[in-house]
Motif scaffolding. Structure first.
Motif, PDB file in Angstrom:
ATOM      1  N   GLY A 258       0.805  -1.211   0.000  1.00 23.98           N
ATOM      2  CA  GLY A 258       0.000   0.000   0.000  1.00 23.98           C
ATOM      3  C   GLY A 258       0.841   1.266   0.000  1.00 23.98           C
ATOM      4  N   ALA A 259       1.918   1.276   0.801  1.00 21.66           N
ATOM      5  CA  ALA A 259       2.767   2.468   0.862  1.00 21.66           C
ATOM      6  C   ALA A 259       3.503   2.706  -0.449  1.00 21.66           C
ATOM      7  N   SER A 260       3.927   1.625  -1.113  1.00 17.54           N
ATOM      8  CA  SER A 260       4.694   1.783  -2.348  1.00 17.54           C
ATOM      9  C   SER A 260       3.827   2.243  -3.515  1.00 17.54           C
ATOM     10  N   THR A 261       2.537   1.961  -3.474  1.00 19.24           N
ATOM     11  CA  THR A 261       1.648   2.350  -4.576  1.00 19.24           C
ATOM     12  C   THR A 261       0.828   3.594  -4.259  1.00 19.24           C
ATOM     13  N   ALA A 262       0.988   4.157  -3.069  1.00 17.76           N
ATOM     14  CA  ALA A 262       0.141   5.288  -2.652  1.00 17.76           C
ATOM     15  C   ALA A 262       0.313   6.483  -3.576  1.00 17.76           C
ATOM     16  N   ILE A 263       1.554   6.837  -3.882  1.00 21.92           N
ATOM     17  CA  ILE A 263       1.780   8.034  -4.688  1.00 21.92           C
ATOM     18  C   ILE A 263       1.249   7.844  -6.105  1.00 21.92           C
ATOM     19  N   PHE A 264       1.290   6.619  -6.616  1.00 18.53           N
ATOM     20  CA  PHE A 264       0.756   6.356  -7.957  1.00 18.53           C
ATOM     21  C   PHE A 264      -0.769   6.455  -7.951  1.00 18.53           C
ATOM     22  N   SER A 265      -1.402   6.001  -6.882  1.00 19.08           N
ATOM     23  CA  SER A 265      -2.847   6.137  -6.759  1.00 19.08           C
ATOM     24  C   SER A 265      -3.251   7.599  -6.688  1.00 19.08           C
TER      25      SER A 265
END
Length: 599
Positions: A258-265
């Motif tokens: 979740g943390a690694s994809t947060a900025i992409f979301s």
């Protein structure tokens, strides 16, 4: 909207030149030519499509409602039968990755088959000692994920997950580490060779960000210092330790993913599911121990017609997952973010790569860069929000004031308007003030596109427009239904939208900015007012303006319409040639006095 997703880009690289719908049942024609290879591939594709439909129908007959649609989506990637409420609940709870046939589904199917086959071989010590059963299990898992990919519909996420899992399983066959950064990089290279355009899509970016973070975290965990612990030696505590390790693994993987994809979301979808960790912590054990194992057994037994009981157990698990999603979605937590500065994404990716790929203490510099970039973006001024937005077809126009969007439509196009709301963090919609029917005004039907108004009729329309300005507040629209709308902007300029070319002379004499969806051959008003038509917007795409005291700052969606996926916008069907592209968005003049020339 400027800076958002361009659907023509993905359609172009997927070989889609147009889209629409059919009025009748399509008729299947035999492929022309003597291309035997092509005919064989077409026949195989048709057979697989029929097989997918049969499997989906079988599952939905066994499990009705959302549960059956959910189960069919896990197998065939057919998601249209899932209700809107369930889809929205899964999205808000951060569980949509379960529906998509992605790395999670492929890893669980391959892992269950691989571990199950190894346990089966372990029952025969002679076989284990004489044969490389580990490689046999890996080969069986490879056949499993290949079959899964063939019946999944060849989706982009399924293709990516299949390549990644295939490389990892092949690594086992050659006695190489299966979970390594090299295998992640190799699978990415294979995908980019096959379809390089995917690197710009959110699916590819989020998938590989999560995979890279998880593999890097796993590698870091393997290199940790081991300490002597007496607890694992106590047999009574073994079940408790197993449960603790399992939920600890689910929590850590959910947090890392979740943390690694947060900025992409945030960058692509302008939203973030804050309770995704809790939802995954509750749902993943159900998916791992009930849904996927029993679903796999049901698929293996489906050819024999004894798959029903296993689908029932799978359905019970999916009903529990849906209940978890709706419960977590009821908590809220779906935070909306506006558009982010252009430097944030590359800076974040640089810090993320440093942190995940370096093995020395220098990796902490990546964490520092990542946190500092997010902090500057969070507490900085951010991207200037436009005050005026015009859709690419010229039908929808909106004015923004704080978190309110005033539109020229009582019911704006939901697809476009919802994107505007997310990108601008504007929750409230202010519909236009609908004016009563004026008997003085000429009656023009929507189908009458060539009607011309005489001087008296033009004068009556101008008077009605001037009176309408006195009946509406600044920053909101007043509309004569089916004819025109107008609004007073913050800088004093008058915006007029018209739906019929007959109102153009009156609009040019009244307003400073005129917007119409009609593709007129005119590109300016003789009064000096700026004219934005359907023909203009076809070349520029949607337009947005930031109204300043000096001159408005204008941005267009397409600054270079000569790209292969946007070049069709400059095509003129009358001449059969491509028009010269507009170098930039049309300038907007200041609110100087307009003429009264009866143009």
């Amino acid at each position: 909207m400027t800076g958002l997703n361009d659907f023509a880009f993905s359609s172009y690289f997927n070989g889609i030149g147009a889209n629409g719908f059919a009025y009748g049942t399509p008729e299947l024609l035999s492929p022309s030519g003597d291309n035997a290879a092509g005919s064989l591939l077409d026949a195989a594709d048709i057979w697989l499509a029929g097989l997918r439909n049969s499997i989906g129908d079988r599952i939905r007959q066994t499990l009705p409602g959302d549960t059956g649609a959910f189960a069919a989506a896990l197998v065939t990637d057919e998601r249209r039968a899932i209700s809107k409420d369930t889809t929205e609940a899964l999205r808000i709870a951060g569980l949509t990755h379960i529906i998509a046939i992605s790395g999670l589904n492929m890893a669980l199917s391959a892992g269950i088959f691989y571990v199950g086959l190894r346990y089966l071989f372990s029952l025969f010590p002679g076989v284990v000692q004489a044969w490389p059963t580990k490689k046999f299990a890996a080969f069986g898992a490879l056949l499993t994920v290949t079959a899964y990919y063939l019946i999944s519909g060849f989706g982009v996420s399924a293709e990516r997950a299949f390549i990644m899992m295939a490389i990892m399983l092949v690594a086992v066959l050659f006695d190489r580490p299966s979970i390594s950064l090299r295998n992640v990089a190799l699978s990415a290279i294979v995908i980019l060779v096959l379809s390089p355009s995917q690197v710009l899509g959110p699916s590819f970016q989020m998938s590989y960000a999560a995979t890279l973070a998880l593999v890097s975290g796993y590698s870091l965990w393997k290199r940790r210092r081991h300490r002597e612990n007496i607890l694992p030696r106590i047999r009574l505590l073994s079940p408790l330790l197993f449960i603790t390790r399992f939920f600890g693994g689910v929590m850590s993987t959910s947090f890392i993913g979740g943390a690694s994809t947060a900025i992409f979301s945030i960058e692509h979808f302008h939203r973030l599911a804050t309770y995704g960790l809790a939802a995954n912590l509750a749902a993943m054990p159900v998916v791992s121990f009930i849904v996927m194992p029993f679903g796999m057994m049901a698929m293996l037994l489906m050819p024999f017609g004894i798959d029903g009981p296993f689908w029932k157990v799978t359905g019970e698990g999916l009903e529990l997952v849906i209940a978890i999603a709706k419960t977590v979605a009821g908590w809220g937590g779906d935070i909306t973010f506006g558009r982010q500065p252009g430097w944030l994404m590359p800076t974040f990716i640089a810090g993320f790569l440093i942190m995940s790929m370096l093995r020395t203490r220098l990796r902490h510099l990546g964490l520092l860069l990542l946190l500092s970039s997010v902090g500057v973006a969070a507490f900085g001024s951010g991207v200037p929000k436009p005050d005026l937005m015009i859709s690419e077809d010229g039908i929808l126009v909106a004015l923004r004031q704080d978190d309110i969007l005033a539109t020229n439509r009582e019911r704006p196009q939901a697809f476009i308007f919802e994107q505007w709301q997310k990108a601008l963090v504007a929750a409230e919609h202010q519909p236009p003030t609908m004016l009563p029917t004026d008997s003085r005004l000429p009656q023009i039907s929507k189908t009458d596109r060539h009607k011309r108004l005489n001087n008296e009729e033009q004068k009556a329309v101008r008077i009605a427009m001037e009176e309408a300005l006195d009946r509406t507040m600044q920053g909101s629209f007043a509309c004569q239904k089916g004819a025109w709308c107008l609004a007073m902007l913050e800088n004093g300029a008058i915006l007029v939208t018209i739906e019929n070319a007959a109102y153009l002379p009156a609009a040019c004499d009244t307003g400073n900015i005129i917007v119409t969806p009609i593709r007129l051959r005119l590109d300016h008003c003789r009064s000096g007012a700026t004219l934005i038509t359907g023909a203009t917007l076809r070349k520029t795409g949607s337009i947005e303006m930031v109204l300043t005291s000096d001159k408005p700052i204008i941005s267009a969606a397409f600054n270079n319409p000569q790209r292969p996926w946007t070049r069709h916008r400059t095509y003129d069907w009358r001449t059969g040639k491509f028009d010269a592209p507009i170098a930039k968005a049309p300038p907007v003049l200041d609110n100087s006095p307009v003429s009264d020339s009866d143009e």
